[in-house]
Design an enzyme around this catalytic site. Structure first.
Site, PDB file in Angstrom:
ATOM      1  N   SER A  25     -10.516   1.267   6.814  1.00 20.83           N
ATOM      2  CA  SER A  25      -9.670   1.240   5.522  1.00 20.83           C
ATOM      3  C   SER A  25      -9.440   0.003   4.884  1.00 20.83           C
ATOM      4  O   SER A  25      -9.124  -0.107   3.648  1.00 20.83           O
ATOM      5  CB  SER A  25      -8.401   1.944   5.740  1.00 20.83           C
ATOM      6  N   LYS A  84       1.038  -1.211   0.020  1.00 23.80           N
ATOM      7  CA  LYS A  84      -0.074  -0.045  -0.206  1.00 23.80           C
ATOM      8  C   LYS A  84       0.823   1.458   0.096  1.00 23.80           C
ATOM      9  O   LYS A  84       2.032   1.492   0.579  1.00 23.80           O
ATOM     10  CB  LYS A  84      -0.910   0.174   1.355  1.00 23.80           C
ATOM     11  N   SER A  87      -9.315   3.408   2.936  1.00 24.50           N
ATOM     12  CA  SER A  87      -8.060   3.933   2.182  1.00 24.50           C
ATOM     13  C   SER A  87      -7.395   2.598   1.396  1.00 24.50           C
ATOM     14  O   SER A  87      -6.549   3.162   0.653  1.00 24.50           O
ATOM     15  CB  SER A  87      -7.381   4.547   2.965  1.00 24.50           C
TER      16      SER A  87
END
Length: 191
Positions: A176, A77, A152
């Site tokens: 997220s 990520k 996210s």
């Protein structure tokens, strides 16, 4: 054997263990899919094809096959630091930031034998529950490109749902992982 992306992560790991496919062949398979499908999805913000191929060779030649992720592709990520790879944090403020050290999570995935293919999309600093920033195109669910992939960890979820990766780590302080998983039709586990 079916196309690798049609197999679960466990089935891919078993195929690697049984020498039905090599780490470099598996990485190349996914890199080709990323090149073909990512422009519409916005799942990846950085693809590290050369580094991924070098890592896959290194895993095959130097790591014991018993490593829990031996040869399996994944992506970091873009909130997690990987030494030598741009870390944008979904922000235009960090366009040129390249860290010298890796985060613990990144190191743990490497130690487990995983092969990073690059960085997945995230909103600026991971603050929004949708993956749209001014730094990169939005992450879209592969089931309907008019819809966002949540956030996210939206890039990670879009990549796994589109079978650009067998699995992907995320982070979750307030939904997220769970929100993008729901948006993309996946199971997302908050550790």
């Amino acid at each position: 054997m079916a196309d690798p992306h049609e197999l679960t992560a466990l089935e891919q790991w078993q195929a690697l263990q049984n020498r039905e496919i090599s780490p470099i062949e598996l990485a190349d398979h996914y890199l080709a899919r990323i090149e073909k499908f990512n422009p519409a999805l916005g799942a990846f913000v950085t693809v590290t094809a050369d580094a991924a191929r070098a890592r896959a060779r290194s895993v095959e030649e130097r790591m014991p096959r018993t490593a829990p992720l031996w040869g399996l592709p994944f992506a970091d990520k873009d909130l997690h630091l990987r030494a030598g790879v741009r870390a944008g944090f979904g922000s235009r403020l960090f366009t040129d930031y390249v860290p010298n050290e890796s985060d613990d999570l990144v190191q743990a995935l490497d130690d487990a034998g995983g092969v990073s293919l690059g960085k997945t999309n995230t909103p600026e600093f991971g603050l929004a529950s949708y993956t749209e920033s001014h730094a990169s195109p939005p992450a879209r669910t592969p089931w309907n490109l008019a819809l966002g992939a949540g956030g996210s960890s939206g890039g990670a979820a879009a990549a796994v749902a589109a079978r650009l990766l067998p699995f992907a780590p995320g982070s979750d302080g307030g939904g997220s992982i769970r929100i993008p998983a729901a948006a993309c039709g996946l199971v997302g586990l908050k550790p």
